[in-house]
Design a protein around this motif. Structure first.
Motif, mmCIF file in Angstrom:
data_model
loop_
_atom_site.group_PDB
_atom_site.id
_atom_site.type_symbol
_atom_site.label_atom_id
_atom_site.label_comp_id
_atom_site.label_asym_id
_atom_site.label_seq_id
_atom_site.Cartn_x
_atom_site.Cartn_y
_atom_site.Cartn_z
ATOM 1 N N UNK A 274 0.811 -1.202 0.000
ATOM 2 C CA UNK A 274 0.000 0.000 0.000
ATOM 3 C C UNK A 274 0.850 1.260 0.000
ATOM 4 N N UNK A 275 1.955 1.230 0.727
ATOM 5 C CA UNK A 275 2.775 2.432 0.871
ATOM 6 C C UNK A 275 3.371 2.892 -0.451
ATOM 7 N N UNK A 276 3.499 2.008 -1.438
ATOM 8 C CA UNK A 276 4.132 2.379 -2.693
ATOM 9 C C UNK A 276 3.306 3.367 -3.502
ATOM 10 N N UNK B 168 3.230 1.491 -10.334
ATOM 11 C CA UNK B 168 3.843 1.434 -9.004
ATOM 12 C C UNK B 168 5.263 1.993 -9.063
ATOM 13 N N UNK B 169 5.557 3.046 -8.310
ATOM 14 C CA UNK B 169 6.913 3.600 -8.336
ATOM 15 C C UNK B 169 7.967 2.623 -7.839
ATOM 16 N N UNK B 170 7.535 1.582 -7.118
ATOM 17 C CA UNK B 170 8.487 0.575 -6.652
ATOM 18 C C UNK B 170 8.932 -0.350 -7.780
ATOM 19 N N UNK B 171 8.192 -0.329 -8.898
ATOM 20 C CA UNK B 171 8.544 -1.153 -10.060
ATOM 21 C C UNK B 171 9.421 -0.327 -10.996
ATOM 22 N N UNK B 172 10.652 -0.729 -11.138
ATOM 23 C CA UNK B 172 11.561 -0.023 -12.031
ATOM 24 C C UNK B 172 11.211 -0.337 -13.477
#
Length: 269
Positions: A3-5, A225-229
């Motif tokens: 969720x935090x992403x 998702x910013x966590x996904x490069x």
């Protein structure tokens, strides 16, 4: 997706009132994002917001509705102005709205073949117009929902509206190739994705059966998702990065398409 992403991120999803767009919006909101829901009409957008608000874990204040008929470029420009005014910081734009090309050759009031305008030109104009708001922060990006059918296409440079020779499948595929080529535009950080053959209104173009819109939407939401490069300009089929049609990676084609699109949407004229 944690969720935090996506919490505190602002995402605009076009075509968010049904199918993959609606399910993408649901997924993003459940992950904590503030989601701007675009629909063809204000009524459709409000209905989508009401529907999503009934989902456990989604708060009504996470949702904002907007309307624009992509068959009218002046409404696309107004949409961009409203979004920039309301949200000067936009983290992600999901260019998802789309239509199947009609059986008969159809031209919009702007003079463009309707599938080429709705599926590509409107998104081109919207993306360019939203440049002031689209963040350059890490994780900011444009996600273009494209199609594997772009591989079957060619852009008819001398007759992009296909007035001389029309085929609904060829017109649809051309619009998807154009959107995929636009992904390589260096002005924005962008990727394109074919979410799979899904059971939506576009299903007859592909097959007789497909996966649920929610399954297709998961691939789209993942790329938000910013966590996904991501690799700028990359093309994905589902979760897998693959090589798109050769034209989609040619600098000359990107520049030629931008010039054509600017002409057809009236930018720089």
């Amino acid at each position: 997706m944690p969720e935090s992403s996506l919490s505190s991120r602002t995402v605009l999803v076009t075509g968010a009132t049904s199918g993959i767009g609606l399910e993408t919006a649901r997924h993003l909101a459940l992950c904590g994002a503030d989601v701007l829901l675009h629909g063809r009409t204000a009524e459709e957008s409000r209905r989508a917001a009401d529907h999503l608000s009934a989902t456990k874990g989604i708060r009504p204040e996470q949702l904002r509705t907007y309307a624009a008929d992509f068959a009218r470029l002046e409404e696309v420009e107004a949409l961009a102005r409203n979004v920039v005014s309301d949200h000067p910081h936009l983290d992600v734009l999901v260019n998802n709205a789309g239509m199947a090309a009609p059986e008969r050759h159809t031209v919009t009031g702007d003079g463009n073949e309707i599938a080429f305008q709705v599926n590509f030109l409107a998104h081109y104009l919207l993306t360019c117009s939203l440049e002031p708001a689209l963040t350059s922060d890490p994780g900011g990006r444009v996600v273009n929902v494209s199609s594997s059918l772009h591989r079957t296409a060619s852009i008819q440079w001398a007759d992009p509206n296909r007035a001389r020779r029309y085929s609904r499948l060829a017109a649809y595929a051309q619009s998807q190739l154009a959107l995929t080529v636009f992904t390589a535009d260096p002005r924005v950080t962008a990727v394109s994705v074919h979410p799979g053959v899904c059971d939506t209104t576009l299903l007859p173009l592909y097959a007789h059966e497909g996966v649920t819109p929610a399954e297709g939407a998961a691939h789209v939401a993942r790329l938000c998702d910013p966590a996904v490069e991501i690799v700028n300009g990359a093309y994905y089929e589902g979760h897998e990065r693959v090589t798109p049609a050769p034209a989609a990676t040619e600098d000359r084609t990107v520049k030629r398409l931008n010039k054509l699109a600017d002409l057809l949407v009236g930018r720089g004229v």
